[in-house]
Design an enzyme around this catalytic site. Structure first.
Site, mmCIF file in Angstrom:
data_model
loop_
_atom_site.group_PDB
_atom_site.id
_atom_site.type_symbol
_atom_site.label_atom_id
_atom_site.label_comp_id
_atom_site.label_asym_id
_atom_site.label_seq_id
_atom_site.Cartn_x
_atom_site.Cartn_y
_atom_site.Cartn_z
ATOM 1 N N SER A 296 75.020 44.369 -4.642
ATOM 2 C CA SER A 296 74.139 44.366 -3.476
ATOM 3 C C SER A 296 73.123 43.249 -3.615
ATOM 4 O O SER A 296 72.660 42.949 -4.732
ATOM 5 C CB SER A 296 73.400 45.704 -3.352
ATOM 6 O OG SER A 296 72.406 45.642 -2.341
ATOM 7 N N THR B 38 87.509 52.914 -4.494
ATOM 8 C CA THR B 38 86.667 54.111 -4.498
ATOM 9 C C THR B 38 85.670 54.016 -3.342
ATOM 10 O O THR B 38 85.293 52.934 -2.914
ATOM 11 C CB THR B 38 85.914 54.278 -5.823
ATOM 12 O OG1 THR B 38 84.993 53.191 -6.004
ATOM 13 C CG2 THR B 38 86.887 54.318 -6.993
ATOM 14 N N GLY B 39 85.267 55.176 -2.852
ATOM 15 C CA GLY B 39 84.429 55.177 -1.656
ATOM 16 C C GLY B 39 85.148 54.559 -0.483
ATOM 17 O O GLY B 39 84.555 53.837 0.321
ATOM 18 N N GLY B 40 86.439 54.862 -0.379
ATOM 19 C CA GLY B 40 87.288 54.186 0.597
ATOM 20 C C GLY B 40 87.443 54.895 1.925
ATOM 21 O O GLY B 40 88.309 54.512 2.725
ATOM 22 N N GLY C 190 83.087 52.799 6.129
ATOM 23 C CA GLY C 190 82.332 51.575 5.899
ATOM 24 C C GLY C 190 83.096 50.473 5.198
ATOM 25 O O GLY C 190 84.266 50.195 5.514
ATOM 26 N N ILE C 191 82.440 49.834 4.238
ATOM 27 C CA ILE C 191 83.030 48.706 3.517
ATOM 28 C C ILE C 191 84.285 49.144 2.768
ATOM 29 O O ILE C 191 85.280 48.407 2.731
ATOM 30 C CB ILE C 191 81.994 48.101 2.552
ATOM 31 C CG1 ILE C 191 80.883 47.395 3.337
ATOM 32 C CG2 ILE C 191 82.654 47.123 1.581
ATOM 33 C CD1 ILE C 191 79.696 46.980 2.493
ATOM 34 N N TYR D 157 67.836 52.068 -6.712
ATOM 35 C CA TYR D 157 69.088 51.520 -6.195
ATOM 36 C C TYR D 157 69.273 50.074 -6.648
ATOM 37 O O TYR D 157 70.340 49.683 -7.137
ATOM 38 C CB TYR D 157 69.111 51.606 -4.670
ATOM 39 C CG TYR D 157 70.337 50.984 -4.048
ATOM 40 C CD1 TYR D 157 71.536 51.688 -3.967
ATOM 41 C CD2 TYR D 157 70.307 49.689 -3.530
ATOM 42 C CE1 TYR D 157 72.664 51.127 -3.401
ATOM 43 C CE2 TYR D 157 71.425 49.116 -2.966
ATOM 44 C CZ TYR D 157 72.603 49.832 -2.905
ATOM 45 O OH TYR D 157 73.717 49.262 -2.346
#
Length: 250
Positions: A138, A12-14, A17-18, A151
């Protein structure tokens, strides 16, 4: 032969960035990868970067349950279950305690906490026995950084999820681990910091405080994710792997 030959992965969030670096690395290791992201232009570019024959992109927001359902419908249609799940999508923005609004808090936790939980929960029927789940945490979760409270708290919750889910899923041999990036040079971090000038200042700061003397690269985080996704990490369960150049370690 790759470490993930014939495996199916979701990131996910692919699209940037990372997440994108992870999708590329998992595909290079032999996996077929499904990626998600909210912005179609970035997703289309990511498909080209990974390789159209090695990836399927599904546009969506992990904070929206129907979007997750569409993602997993696509995985289900492939008919091979799911071997690797990288719950990477997240958002972040600065706000001090005084500045934090209900909207800021709700948006942060909707994606980073609720979205991560349901990303994994909705994958459970598809996860093959012995699958690997990697959550993106994180280093902020361990530090009292100014104006990053919501966050950091959301990422502390992600770390806690990994411990609980490792226990709950042990009967199926499913391993859950966290990878915690430090100061990484990504487009997302540039946006959070408010532009290129602030990013340059952050790089100078990293040179001064990070043991490695620089910001990290997305590919360095992706390498850690690939290890956690592979059978080589078979005895690594519930762990938090820091990819931070030593900034939180010494």
């Amino acid at each position: 032969m790759g470490r993930l030959d014939d495996r199916t992965a979701v990131v996910t969030g692919g699209s940037t960035g990372i997440g994108l670096a992870t999708a590329v690395r998992l595909a290079d290791e032999g996996a077929y990868v499904f990626i998600t992201g909210r912005r179609r232009p970035e997703l289309e570019a990511a498909v080209e970067a990974v390789g159209p024959d090695r990836v399927t992109a599904v546009a969506g927001d992990i904070a929206v349950p129907a979007d997750l359902d569409r993602l997993y419908d696509a995985v289900r249609a492939r008919g091979r279950g799911l071997d690797v799940l990288v719950a990477n999508a997240a958002i972040g923005a600065f706000a001090t305690l005084e500045q934090t609004t209900e909207e800021h808090f709700d948006a942060t936790f909707a994606v980073n906490v609720r979205g991560t939980l349901f990303t994994v929960q909705k994958a459970l029927p598809l996860l093959n026995n012995g699958a690997s789940v990697v959550l993106t945490g994180s280093t902020a979760a361990d530090r009292g950084l100014d104006a990053f409270g919501a966050y950091a708290a959301s990422k502390a919750a992600v770390r806690s999820f990994a411990r609980t889910w490792s226990t709950e899923l042990k009967g199926r041999g499913i391993r859950v681990n966290v990878v915690s990036p430090g100061m990484i040079d990504t487009p997302g971090n540039t946006a959070v910091l408010g532009g290129e000038e602030n990013m340059r200042a952050a790089k100078e700061n990293a040179a001064a405080i990070v043991v490695k003397g620089r910001m990290g690269e997305s590919e360095e985080v992706a390498a850690a994710v690939a290890f956690l996704a592979s059978p080589e990490s078979g005895y690594v369960v519930g762990s938090n792997v820091y990819v931070d150049g030593g900034v939180n370690q010494v």
